[in-house]
Design a protein around this motif. Structure first.
Motif, PDB file in Angstrom:
ATOM      1  N   GLY A 127      29.632  34.307  69.718  1.00 49.12           N
ATOM      2  CA  GLY A 127      29.685  33.237  68.714  1.00 49.12           C
ATOM      3  C   GLY A 127      29.804  31.873  69.379  1.00 49.12           C
ATOM      4  O   GLY A 127      29.112  30.918  69.003  1.00 49.12           O
ATOM      5  N   ASP A 128      30.658  31.770  70.393  1.00 55.31           N
ATOM      6  CA  ASP A 128      30.763  30.508  71.156  1.00 55.31           C
ATOM      7  C   ASP A 128      29.394  30.151  71.749  1.00 55.31           C
ATOM      8  O   ASP A 128      29.012  28.985  71.797  1.00 55.31           O
ATOM      9  CB  ASP A 128      31.751  30.640  72.329  1.00 55.31           C
ATOM     10  CG  ASP A 128      33.202  30.847  71.890  1.00 55.31           C
ATOM     11  OD1 ASP A 128      33.492  30.794  70.695  1.00 55.31           O
ATOM     12  OD2 ASP A 128      34.040  31.071  72.794  1.00 55.31           O
ATOM     13  N   GLY A 129      28.691  31.182  72.229  1.00 58.93           N
ATOM     14  CA  GLY A 129      27.370  30.945  72.833  1.00 58.93           C
ATOM     15  C   GLY A 129      26.392  30.354  71.830  1.00 58.93           C
ATOM     16  O   GLY A 129      25.617  29.447  72.159  1.00 58.93           O
ATOM     17  N   ILE A 167      31.357  31.346  79.604  1.00 58.08           N
ATOM     18  CA  ILE A 167      32.267  30.933  78.539  1.00 58.08           C
ATOM     19  C   ILE A 167      33.497  31.842  78.568  1.00 58.08           C
ATOM     20  O   ILE A 167      33.387  33.065  78.493  1.00 58.08           O
ATOM     21  CB  ILE A 167      31.584  30.993  77.158  1.00 58.08           C
ATOM     22  CG1 ILE A 167      30.352  30.076  77.131  1.00 58.08           C
ATOM     23  CG2 ILE A 167      32.571  30.600  76.064  1.00 58.08           C
ATOM     24  CD1 ILE A 167      29.667  29.942  75.794  1.00 58.08           C
ATOM     25  N   ASP A 168      34.644  31.228  78.722  1.00 61.26           N
ATOM     26  CA  ASP A 168      35.976  31.844  78.778  1.00 61.26           C
ATOM     27  C   ASP A 168      36.231  32.596  80.074  1.00 61.26           C
ATOM     28  O   ASP A 168      37.199  32.334  80.763  1.00 61.26           O
ATOM     29  CB  ASP A 168      36.240  32.737  77.556  1.00 61.26           C
ATOM     30  CG  ASP A 168      37.725  32.724  77.181  1.00 61.26           C
ATOM     31  OD1 ASP A 168      38.483  31.973  77.820  1.00 61.26           O
ATOM     32  OD2 ASP A 168      38.134  33.450  76.257  1.00 61.26           O
ATOM     33  N   ILE A 169      35.348  33.527  80.408  1.00 54.96           N
ATOM     34  CA  ILE A 169      35.523  34.285  81.660  1.00 54.96           C
ATOM     35  C   ILE A 169      34.163  34.899  81.994  1.00 54.96           C
ATOM     36  O   ILE A 169      33.398  35.213  81.071  1.00 54.96           O
ATOM     37  CB  ILE A 169      36.636  35.357  81.486  1.00 54.96           C
ATOM     38  CG1 ILE A 169      37.071  35.934  82.818  1.00 54.96           C
ATOM     39  CG2 ILE A 169      36.232  36.467  80.510  1.00 54.96           C
ATOM     40  CD1 ILE A 169      38.505  36.447  82.853  1.00 54.96           C
ATOM     41  N   LEU A 228      30.549  38.493  77.143  1.00 52.98           N
ATOM     42  CA  LEU A 228      31.862  39.099  76.901  1.00 52.98           C
ATOM     43  C   LEU A 228      32.946  38.131  77.326  1.00 52.98           C
ATOM     44  O   LEU A 228      32.851  37.518  78.391  1.00 52.98           O
ATOM     45  CB  LEU A 228      32.029  40.366  77.749  1.00 52.98           C
ATOM     46  CG  LEU A 228      31.292  41.618  77.321  1.00 52.98           C
ATOM     47  CD1 LEU A 228      31.342  42.639  78.456  1.00 52.98           C
ATOM     48  CD2 LEU A 228      31.891  42.196  76.047  1.00 52.98           C
ATOM     49  N   GLY A 229      33.994  38.024  76.530  1.00 49.33           N
ATOM     50  CA  GLY A 229      35.134  37.193  76.887  1.00 49.33           C
ATOM     51  C   GLY A 229      36.367  38.051  77.053  1.00 49.33           C
ATOM     52  O   GLY A 229      36.358  39.059  77.778  1.00 49.33           O
ATOM     53  N   ILE A 230      37.415  37.686  76.315  1.00 50.50           N
ATOM     54  CA  ILE A 230      38.669  38.430  76.464  1.00 50.50           C
ATOM     55  C   ILE A 230      38.624  39.790  75.751  1.00 50.50           C
ATOM     56  O   ILE A 230      39.584  40.540  75.811  1.00 50.50           O
ATOM     57  CB  ILE A 230      39.886  37.605  75.970  1.00 50.50           C
ATOM     58  CG1 ILE A 230      39.758  37.242  74.480  1.00 50.50           C
ATOM     59  CG2 ILE A 230      40.073  36.351  76.810  1.00 50.50           C
ATOM     60  CD1 ILE A 230      41.007  36.548  73.915  1.00 50.50           C
ATOM     61  N   LEU A 271      48.111  33.187  69.728  1.00 48.50           N
ATOM     62  CA  LEU A 271      48.099  31.732  69.525  1.00 48.50           C
ATOM     63  C   LEU A 271      47.002  31.333  68.534  1.00 48.50           C
ATOM     64  O   LEU A 271      47.215  30.504  67.643  1.00 48.50           O
ATOM     65  CB  LEU A 271      47.836  31.012  70.856  1.00 48.50           C
ATOM     66  CG  LEU A 271      49.013  30.906  71.805  1.00 48.50           C
ATOM     67  CD1 LEU A 271      48.544  30.357  73.144  1.00 48.50           C
ATOM     68  CD2 LEU A 271      50.080  29.981  71.204  1.00 48.50           C
ATOM     69  N   GLU A 272      45.845  31.948  68.708  1.00 48.88           N
ATOM     70  CA  GLU A 272      44.730  31.629  67.793  1.00 48.88           C
ATOM     71  C   GLU A 272      45.096  32.036  66.373  1.00 48.88           C
ATOM     72  O   GLU A 272      44.877  31.298  65.410  1.00 48.88           O
ATOM     73  CB  GLU A 272      43.453  32.359  68.227  1.00 48.88           C
ATOM     74  CG  GLU A 272      42.786  31.711  69.415  1.00 48.88           C
ATOM     75  CD  GLU A 272      41.696  32.572  70.045  1.00 48.88           C
ATOM     76  OE1 GLU A 272      41.012  32.062  70.923  1.00 48.88           O
ATOM     77  OE2 GLU A 272      41.558  33.771  69.658  1.00 48.88           O
ATOM     78  N   GLN A 273      45.679  33.238  66.277  1.00 49.48           N
ATOM     79  CA  GLN A 273      46.019  33.762  64.948  1.00 49.48           C
ATOM     80  C   GLN A 273      47.077  32.889  64.285  1.00 49.48           C
ATOM     81  O   GLN A 273      47.006  32.610  63.081  1.00 49.48           O
ATOM     82  CB  GLN A 273      46.501  35.219  65.081  1.00 49.48           C
ATOM     83  CG  GLN A 273      46.264  36.064  63.859  1.00 49.48           C
ATOM     84  CD  GLN A 273      44.884  35.820  63.211  1.00 49.48           C
ATOM     85  OE1 GLN A 273      43.856  36.022  63.821  1.00 49.48           O
ATOM     86  NE2 GLN A 273      44.878  35.341  61.950  1.00 49.48           N
ATOM     87  N   SER A 306      36.405  45.800  76.708  1.00 49.91           N
ATOM     88  CA  SER A 306      37.321  46.895  76.402  1.00 49.91           C
ATOM     89  C   SER A 306      36.908  48.249  76.941  1.00 49.91           C
ATOM     90  O   SER A 306      37.594  49.223  76.723  1.00 49.91           O
ATOM     91  CB  SER A 306      37.478  46.996  74.882  1.00 49.91           C
ATOM     92  OG  SER A 306      36.217  47.222  74.292  1.00 49.91           O
ATOM     93  N   ARG A 307      35.763  48.333  77.588  1.00 55.17           N
ATOM     94  CA  ARG A 307      35.372  49.664  78.058  1.00 55.17           C
ATOM     95  C   ARG A 307      34.386  49.530  79.219  1.00 55.17           C
ATOM     96  O   ARG A 307      34.004  48.412  79.560  1.00 55.17           O
ATOM     97  CB  ARG A 307      34.787  50.499  76.929  1.00 55.17           C
ATOM     98  CG  ARG A 307      33.784  49.800  76.050  1.00 55.17           C
ATOM     99  CD  ARG A 307      33.444  50.705  74.855  1.00 55.17           C
ATOM    100  NE  ARG A 307      32.276  50.226  74.170  1.00 55.17           N
ATOM    101  CZ  ARG A 307      32.295  49.264  73.262  1.00 55.17           C
ATOM    102  NH1 ARG A 307      33.410  48.663  72.955  1.00 55.17           N
ATOM    103  NH2 ARG A 307      31.172  48.902  72.666  1.00 55.17           N
ATOM    104  N   PRO A 308      33.971  50.665  79.809  1.00 52.80           N
ATOM    105  CA  PRO A 308      33.076  50.567  80.967  1.00 52.80           C
ATOM    106  C   PRO A 308      31.789  49.808  80.623  1.00 52.80           C
ATOM    107  O   PRO A 308      31.358  49.773  79.472  1.00 52.80           O
ATOM    108  CB  PRO A 308      32.783  52.031  81.308  1.00 52.80           C
ATOM    109  CG  PRO A 308      33.941  52.782  80.764  1.00 52.80           C
ATOM    110  CD  PRO A 308      34.367  52.049  79.531  1.00 52.80           C
TER     111      PRO A 308
END
Ligand SMILES: NC(=O)C1=CN([C@@H]2O[C@H](COP(=O)(O)OP(=O)(O)OC[C@H]3O[C@@H](n4cnc5c(N)ncnc54)[C@H](O)[C@@H]3O)[C@@H](O)[C@H]2O)[C@@H](O)CC1
Ligand SMILES: [K+]
Length: 265
Positions: A87-89, A204-206, A165-167, A15-17, A170-172
């Motif tokens: 970046g949002d932060g 922020i976001d999650i 971290l948001g969406i 959606l963003e893209q 990606s790793r441990p």
């Protein structure tokens, strides 16, 4: 805005893209709207923060105010991570600064590796204010000590912003454990013999550590200070629509209240 459907991280990115490709908005505009939505949500959730004291006034009179935990300084701590959530932060930090808040930013990342939108907002922040770098990628014990010393000195701070971290998780998460522990430590103030969880934590976001697609966060040893290897938020502000991960059992413990903000997608 579609608030009824929950999205995967890939659907949100698409959606963003699409908005960016069609020329409806630039990535930078979306990031600005996201940060603005978070600041709006903070004051909707905690209207008392509008009446917090200017930090210098609070510092002069805080002996009196210790008796009333509803009275705070306009002071916030923002934790920014290595991607666009960070970046949002930086946007939130700048917008609070414009509202005359005293904001301490801790950055877990490498400015040279930020995407262009996050980098622009990093630059806007460091052009006028200090950014405390946390050791990246590994927070070493000296960094952690220094970090604790700084957070201990930030008394009267009512607001913590989690933009680690948001969406993009990606790793441990091992590298984040000391940071999450220090955020937890910072969330408690001792008042007499009673620890009171006074600061309000907004994710922020999650909440960082919670996977936005699976709704799972790693479980730590329950006898340590962290049961989940994740940030425990009082408020989560997400964009356009909830993500799948906001609706899990772990999310019920970690997200707090969830507010969805329109960013014009
Ligand atoms: N233009 C956009 O794409 C927009 C993005 N937005 C924000 O951007 C976020 C998504 O940004 P990103 O895709 O950059 O993802 P994130 O910022 O969530 O995280 C990605 C970064 O974290 C690192 N990382 C992931 N897991 C890690 C781990 N376990 N240990 C250490 N490092 C780890 C990755 O290497 C990468 O550097 C959203 O959640 C939202 O907050 C909003 O600003 C709206 C606009
Ligand atoms: K976050």
């Amino acid at each position: 805005m579609n608030t009824a459907t929950t999205l995967t991280s890939d659907q949100m990115r698409a959606l963003e893209q699409a908005a960016i490709s069609s020329g409806d908005a630039t990535g930078l505009e979306l990031m600005e709207r996201a940060g603005r939505g978070v600041v709006e949500a903070i004051f909707e959730e905690w209207p008392e923060l509008e009446h917090a004291f200017a930090p210098e006034v609070w510092d002069e009179t805080h002996e009196v105010h210790w008796g009333d935990l509803s009275i705070w300084a306009k002071r916030a701590v923002v934790f920014c991570g290595p991607g666009n959530n960070g970046g949002d932060g930086f946007v939130v930090a700048r917008l609070l600064r414009e509202l005359k808040w005293e904001v301490s930013v801790f950055f877990y990342g490498d400015a040279e590796r930020l995407g262009p939108d996050a980098r622009r907002n990093y630059d806007l922040w460091v052009g006028e204010s200090r950014c405390y770098d946390l050791g990246f990628p590994n927070l070493n014990p000296a960094d952690a000590d220094e970090f604790l010393k700084r957070t201990d000195s930030l008394t009267g701070t009512p607001l913590i912003v989690d933009a680690l971290l948001g969406i993009g998780l990606s790793r441990p998460l091992e590298a984040f454990q000391p940071i999450f522990e220090n955020i937890e430590h910072f969330g408690f103030l001792r008042f007499g013999e009673t620890p009171i969880r006074a600061p309000r934590c907004v994710a922020i976001d999650i909440p960082s550590g919670l996977n936005s697609d699976t709704g799972e966060a790693p479980i730590c040893d329950p006898i340590t200070s962290l049961y989940f290897l994740a940030v425990h938020a009082d408020l989560t502000v997400t964009f356009h629509s909830k993500k799948i991960g906001h609706e899990s059992e772990h999310a019920k413990v970690l997200c707090g209240n969830i507010i969805v903000k329109d960013i014009g997608l």
